[in-house]
Design a protein around this motif. Structure first.
Motif, PDB file in Angstrom:
ATOM      1  N   PRO A   1      -2.218   1.752  -3.246  1.00 59.60           N
ATOM      2  CA  PRO A   1      -2.191   1.239  -4.623  1.00 59.60           C
ATOM      3  C   PRO A   1      -2.744  -0.179  -4.696  1.00 59.60           C
ATOM      4  O   PRO A   1      -2.390  -1.034  -3.879  1.00 59.60           O
ATOM      5  CB  PRO A   1      -0.700   1.270  -4.981  1.00 59.60           C
ATOM      6  CG  PRO A   1      -0.090   2.258  -4.039  1.00 59.60           C
ATOM      7  CD  PRO A   1      -0.884   2.167  -2.784  1.00 59.60           C
ATOM      8  N   VAL A   2      -3.591  -0.425  -5.664  1.00 60.86           N
ATOM      9  CA  VAL A   2      -4.155  -1.757  -5.822  1.00 60.86           C
ATOM     10  C   VAL A   2      -3.455  -2.526  -6.928  1.00 60.86           C
ATOM     11  O   VAL A   2      -3.546  -3.749  -6.990  1.00 60.86           O
ATOM     12  CB  VAL A   2      -5.666  -1.692  -6.117  1.00 60.86           C
ATOM     13  CG1 VAL A   2      -6.411  -1.041  -4.964  1.00 60.86           C
ATOM     14  CG2 VAL A   2      -5.938  -0.933  -7.415  1.00 60.86           C
ATOM     15  N   ALA A   3      -2.765  -1.824  -7.816  1.00 62.74           N
ATOM     16  CA  ALA A   3      -2.112  -2.473  -8.958  1.00 62.74           C
ATOM     17  C   ALA A   3      -0.601  -2.341  -8.862  1.00 62.74           C
ATOM     18  O   ALA A   3      -0.079  -1.357  -8.344  1.00 62.74           O
ATOM     19  CB  ALA A   3      -2.610  -1.855 -10.267  1.00 62.74           C
TER      20      ALA A   3
ATOM     21  N   VAL B   1      -5.120 -13.830   0.131  1.00 57.20           N
ATOM     22  CA  VAL B   1      -4.493 -12.694   0.796  1.00 57.20           C
ATOM     23  C   VAL B   1      -5.304 -12.299   2.020  1.00 57.20           C
ATOM     24  O   VAL B   1      -6.522 -12.475   2.058  1.00 57.20           O
ATOM     25  CB  VAL B   1      -4.349 -11.485  -0.153  1.00 57.20           C
ATOM     26  CG1 VAL B   1      -3.438 -11.817  -1.308  1.00 57.20           C
ATOM     27  CG2 VAL B   1      -5.710 -11.033  -0.676  1.00 57.20           C
ATOM     28  N   ASP B   2      -4.623 -11.766   3.005  1.00 57.69           N
ATOM     29  CA  ASP B   2      -5.251 -11.322   4.247  1.00 57.69           C
ATOM     30  C   ASP B   2      -5.252  -9.800   4.240  1.00 57.69           C
ATOM     31  O   ASP B   2      -4.221  -9.172   4.519  1.00 57.69           O
ATOM     32  CB  ASP B   2      -4.481 -11.872   5.440  1.00 57.69           C
ATOM     33  CG  ASP B   2      -5.129 -11.488   6.772  1.00 57.69           C
ATOM     34  OD1 ASP B   2      -6.157 -10.771   6.743  1.00 57.69           O
ATOM     35  OD2 ASP B   2      -4.601 -11.888   7.824  1.00 57.69           O
ATOM     36  N   LEU B   3      -6.374  -9.190   3.918  1.00 57.30           N
ATOM     37  CA  LEU B   3      -6.446  -7.737   3.807  1.00 57.30           C
ATOM     38  C   LEU B   3      -6.334  -7.029   5.143  1.00 57.30           C
ATOM     39  O   LEU B   3      -6.123  -5.817   5.179  1.00 57.30           O
ATOM     40  CB  LEU B   3      -7.747  -7.335   3.109  1.00 57.30           C
ATOM     41  CG  LEU B   3      -7.841  -7.714   1.629  1.00 57.30           C
ATOM     42  CD1 LEU B   3      -9.171  -7.292   1.052  1.00 57.30           C
ATOM     43  CD2 LEU B   3      -6.695  -7.098   0.845  1.00 57.30           C
ATOM     44  N   SER B   4      -6.454  -7.761   6.242  1.00 58.52           N
ATOM     45  CA  SER B   4      -6.288  -7.118   7.552  1.00 58.52           C
ATOM     46  C   SER B   4      -4.853  -6.654   7.756  1.00 58.52           C
ATOM     47  O   SER B   4      -4.584  -5.800   8.591  1.00 58.52           O
ATOM     48  CB  SER B   4      -6.681  -8.089   8.673  1.00 58.52           C
ATOM     49  OG  SER B   4      -5.784  -9.187   8.725  1.00 58.52           O
ATOM     50  N   HIS B   5      -3.922  -7.189   6.954  1.00 57.68           N
ATOM     51  CA  HIS B   5      -2.520  -6.787   7.041  1.00 57.68           C
ATOM     52  C   HIS B   5      -2.089  -6.026   5.790  1.00 57.68           C
ATOM     53  O   HIS B   5      -0.901  -5.900   5.518  1.00 57.68           O
ATOM     54  CB  HIS B   5      -1.609  -8.011   7.216  1.00 57.68           C
ATOM     55  CG  HIS B   5      -1.863  -8.777   8.466  1.00 57.68           C
ATOM     56  ND1 HIS B   5      -1.613  -8.270   9.716  1.00 57.68           N
ATOM     57  CD2 HIS B   5      -2.382 -10.016   8.658  1.00 57.68           C
ATOM     58  CE1 HIS B   5      -1.938  -9.175  10.630  1.00 57.68           C
ATOM     59  NE2 HIS B   5      -2.411 -10.238  10.015  1.00 57.68           N
ATOM     60  N   SER B   6      -3.059  -5.499   5.059  1.00 54.33           N
ATOM     61  CA  SER B   6      -2.743  -4.902   3.763  1.00 54.33           C
ATOM     62  C   SER B   6      -1.849  -3.683   3.856  1.00 54.33           C
ATOM     63  O   SER B   6      -1.100  -3.377   2.937  1.00 54.33           O
ATOM     64  CB  SER B   6      -4.034  -4.534   3.023  1.00 54.33           C
ATOM     65  OG  SER B   6      -4.756  -3.560   3.758  1.00 54.33           O
TER      66      SER B   6
ATOM     67  N   ILE C   1       3.881 -10.888   2.190  1.00 54.20           N
ATOM     68  CA  ILE C   1       4.541 -10.214   1.072  1.00 54.20           C
ATOM     69  C   ILE C   1       5.149 -11.238   0.120  1.00 54.20           C
ATOM     70  O   ILE C   1       5.811 -12.179   0.550  1.00 54.20           O
ATOM     71  CB  ILE C   1       5.644  -9.258   1.570  1.00 54.20           C
ATOM     72  CG1 ILE C   1       5.058  -8.248   2.568  1.00 54.20           C
ATOM     73  CG2 ILE C   1       6.288  -8.525   0.406  1.00 54.20           C
ATOM     74  CD1 ILE C   1       6.113  -7.375   3.225  1.00 54.20           C
ATOM     75  N   VAL C   2       4.889 -11.052  -1.162  1.00 58.29           N
ATOM     76  CA  VAL C   2       5.496 -11.884  -2.202  1.00 58.29           C
ATOM     77  C   VAL C   2       6.522 -11.016  -2.930  1.00 58.29           C
ATOM     78  O   VAL C   2       6.212  -9.894  -3.337  1.00 58.29           O
ATOM     79  CB  VAL C   2       4.444 -12.403  -3.196  1.00 58.29           C
ATOM     80  CG1 VAL C   2       5.103 -13.253  -4.280  1.00 58.29           C
ATOM     81  CG2 VAL C   2       3.371 -13.208  -2.467  1.00 58.29           C
TER      82      VAL C   2
ATOM     83  N   HIS D   1      -2.349  -5.533  -0.454  1.00 55.98           N
ATOM     84  CA  HIS D   1      -3.199  -4.545  -1.122  1.00 55.98           C
ATOM     85  C   HIS D   1      -2.964  -4.504  -2.631  1.00 55.98           C
ATOM     86  O   HIS D   1      -3.730  -3.888  -3.361  1.00 55.98           O
ATOM     87  CB  HIS D   1      -3.009  -3.143  -0.512  1.00 55.98           C
ATOM     88  CG  HIS D   1      -1.604  -2.624  -0.546  1.00 55.98           C
ATOM     89  ND1 HIS D   1      -1.002  -2.169  -1.696  1.00 55.98           N
ATOM     90  CD2 HIS D   1      -0.670  -2.492   0.442  1.00 55.98           C
ATOM     91  CE1 HIS D   1       0.226  -1.765  -1.425  1.00 55.98           C
ATOM     92  NE2 HIS D   1       0.461  -1.955  -0.129  1.00 55.98           N
ATOM     93  N   HIS D   2      -1.912  -5.145  -3.116  1.00 54.90           N
ATOM     94  CA  HIS D   2      -1.685  -5.260  -4.559  1.00 54.90           C
ATOM     95  C   HIS D   2      -2.526  -6.430  -5.079  1.00 54.90           C
ATOM     96  O   HIS D   2      -2.045  -7.544  -5.222  1.00 54.90           O
ATOM     97  CB  HIS D   2      -0.204  -5.495  -4.856  1.00 54.90           C
ATOM     98  CG  HIS D   2       0.641  -4.299  -4.619  1.00 54.90           C
ATOM     99  ND1 HIS D   2       1.846  -4.360  -3.921  1.00 54.90           N
ATOM    100  CD2 HIS D   2       0.483  -2.996  -4.986  1.00 54.90           C
ATOM    101  CE1 HIS D   2       2.380  -3.154  -3.876  1.00 54.90           C
ATOM    102  NE2 HIS D   2       1.569  -2.312  -4.507  1.00 54.90           N
TER     103      HIS D   2
END
Length: 261
Positions: free
Chosen positions: A78-80, A130-135, A144-145, A167-168
């Protein structure tokens, strides 16, 4: 509302293509109580994520369109994500500790019965790269927020109940004061990419609110529901109109009781 949600979802997907790979697209949706803002927010999140999932069979297309990693052969991440401002309500215990506890409880929902400072801190955290390598790594909390939600059963916030992962990358924040133009709220309003106002007439808003207050048990009867609408909800709505930052878009509310939240 469905047609409006479709159009706005496509608009956000188009904007997403221009979002830096390490950044987020933040959208605030505000409106008076019962304007339909929370339902609109949820519909948009649902449609955007559905678009991401439908494109998961083509990972290249998904990455180009949504700027989010997709694992071939699996459902798209999920992106949203949807976040409601109600989670930043002050607790009942905090209201009890105020100089006039009865007034604080009667006016619960006014901007001063929310934790504006913590909301600003949340928006600022979302603005960090954000670091997408840990998405897809949910074991590490460094990226994580967390946001609170609100329990209508307990009538209090539930802290750290919503996790916003890397990933959000599209965050829809819905609530009365998402772009209020007074401190501390204004600091968060300035960090939003989009500020959407859902427009509705005051009479129609009262009609929806009265029915909702009775149905959900917020008010014990019609008389109390009308009192709450006129003495708390309507003043809050007027305050927002007079003190909000300029919206980037105005959306006309649809006259459908299903969406009166």
């Amino acid at each position: 509302m469905d047609r409006v949600a479709d159009e706005l979802s496509q608009y956000l997907l188009d904007r997403f293509r221009r979002t830096p790979p390490d950044g987020r697209l933040l959208v605030g949706i505000a409106g008076v109580p019962a304007s339909g803002k929370s339902t609109l927010a949820r519909l948009i999140v649902e449609r955007v994520n559905k678009a991401a999932q439908s494109s998961s069979t083509d990972s290249v297309a998904a990455e180009n369109a949504l700027s989010a990693p997709v694992n071939e052969g699996t459902s798209a991440t999920p992106v949203a994500v949807y976040v409601g401002l109600d989670g930043w309500h002050l607790t009942r215990a905090q209201l009890d500790a105020m100089p006039d506890p009865k007034l604080a409880h009667d006016r619960r929902g006014a901007h001063w019965t929310f934790d504006g400072e913590e909301y600003v801190a949340f928006i600022r955290a979302l603005r960090k790269p954000v670091d997408l390598s840990h998405s897809t790594d949910t074991s590490s909390g460094s990226q994580i927020v967390y946001a609170p939600s609100f329990s209508h059963e307990k009538k209090d916030p539930v802290f750290d109940s919503i996790a916003i992962y890397p990933h959000h990358r599209l965050v829809i924040i819905e609530g009365l004061y998402t772009f209020l133009n007074i401190p501390p709220w204004s600091a968060a309003a300035e960090l939003l990419d989009e500020r959407w106002w859902v427009e509705i007439g005051e009479e129609e808003a009262e009609r929806r609110l009265v029915a909702r207050h009775v149905k959900t048990g917020v008010a014990k009867d019609m008389e109390e529901a009308i009192w709450r609408s006129r003495e708390n909800d309507a003043p809050n709505g007027r305050f927002i109109r007079e003190n909000m930052m300029q919206p980037t878009r105005v959306i006309r509310s649809v006259d459908d009781p299903t969406y009166s939240v």
